[in-house]
Motif scaffolding. Structure first.
Motif, PDB file in Angstrom:
ATOM      1  N   THR A  66     -31.110  -4.582  14.153  1.00 55.42           N
ATOM      2  CA  THR A  66     -32.021  -5.490  14.859  1.00 55.42           C
ATOM      3  C   THR A  66     -31.597  -5.634  16.320  1.00 55.42           C
ATOM      4  OG1 THR A  66     -32.446  -6.695  12.818  1.00 55.42           O
ATOM      5  CG2 THR A  66     -32.972  -7.826  14.875  1.00 55.42           C
ATOM      6  N   ARG A 107     -32.288  -2.426  18.280  1.00 59.36           N
ATOM      7  CA  ARG A 107     -33.707  -2.293  18.657  1.00 59.36           C
ATOM      8  C   ARG A 107     -34.055  -3.229  19.814  1.00 59.36           C
ATOM      9  NH1 ARG A 107     -33.849  -1.644  13.321  1.00 59.36           N
ATOM     10  NH2 ARG A 107     -34.388  -3.816  12.818  1.00 59.36           N
ATOM     11  N   GLU A 108     -33.509  -4.424  19.796  1.00 59.27           N
ATOM     12  CA  GLU A 108     -33.757  -5.362  20.896  1.00 59.27           C
ATOM     13  C   GLU A 108     -33.233  -4.801  22.212  1.00 59.27           C
ATOM     14  OE1 GLU A 108     -31.965  -9.078  19.848  1.00 59.27           O
ATOM     15  OE2 GLU A 108     -33.298  -9.386  18.134  1.00 59.27           O
ATOM     16  N   ASP A 141     -35.354  -1.988  23.544  1.00 60.58           N
ATOM     17  CA  ASP A 141     -36.584  -2.481  24.160  1.00 60.58           C
ATOM     18  C   ASP A 141     -36.346  -2.843  25.623  1.00 60.58           C
ATOM     19  OD1 ASP A 141     -37.939  -2.122  21.825  1.00 60.58           O
ATOM     20  OD2 ASP A 141     -37.816  -4.233  21.202  1.00 60.58           O
ATOM     21  N   LYS A 142     -35.122  -3.224  25.944  1.00 61.55           N
ATOM     22  CA  LYS A 142     -34.747  -3.504  27.330  1.00 61.55           C
ATOM     23  C   LYS A 142     -34.239  -2.213  27.949  1.00 61.55           C
ATOM     24  CE  LYS A 142     -33.154  -8.133  26.224  1.00 61.55           C
ATOM     25  NZ  LYS A 142     -31.995  -9.035  26.234  1.00 61.55           N
TER      26      LYS A 142
END
Length: 164
Positions: free
Chosen positions: A45, A48-49, A52-53
């Motif tokens: 998790t 993935r965060e 995304d950045k």
């Protein structure tokens, strides 16, 4: 031996995971989770965060040398358990896994020190490649010194910034 971090709060665990991902983005979620004593789902998790950045962490996914596929590491996956950040960085350095395999060692930092000593010793007496009249070309490591060169006698220095 896994590190137990149950006494840490959620934000502290998150910071540990982010730091480990910065150091070794090529490790699997499961491997990082095992190293930190957290869930692989949590690591995934957070990965993935971070992806995304992309502007901040996108460069972390580029890896020219996939050290995770080294035969010695595949034969001894327990080496990754309980490694400190410094040991993990040492493990990823070029040649360290080969030296570990050669010595049948489980210590990346010890093998990194051996490699540095070997390199330093090899560079104490640099190779003279060309020696024509008043032109001499040396090859060696400037960090360890080129003892054959007299002070203030250099007109030109070529360096390779990609060697360590």
């Amino acid at each position: 031996m896994t590190k137990q971090i149950k006494q840490l709060n959620r934000e502290q665990r998150r910071k540990l995971i982010i730091n480990k991902l910065k150091i070794s983005p090529e490790l699997s979620d499961r491997a990082i989770a095992k190293m930190l004593g957290v869930s692989p789902t949590t690591v995934g998790t957070i990965r993935r965060e971070l992806s995304d950045k992309d502007d901040q962490f996108g460069h972390l996914n580029i890896n020219k040398y996939d050290w995770t596929q080294h035969p010695y590491l595949k034969a001894h996956p327990e080496i990754l358990e309980g490694l400190s950040d410094a040991s993990l960085r040492a493990l990823k350095a070029p040649g360290v896994l080969d030296k570990m395999q050669e010595r049948q060692s489980k210590s990346p930092r010890y093998c990194q020190i051996i490699l540095r000593k070997e390199k330093s010793e090899a560079n104490k007496h640099s190779d003279i490649i060309i020696n024509r009249n008043d032109i001499k070309i040396f090859q060696g490591d400037l960090k360890t010194g080129l003892h054959e060169i007299k002070d203030e006698s250099i007109n030109l220095v070529f360096i390779d910034p990609h060697t360590t």
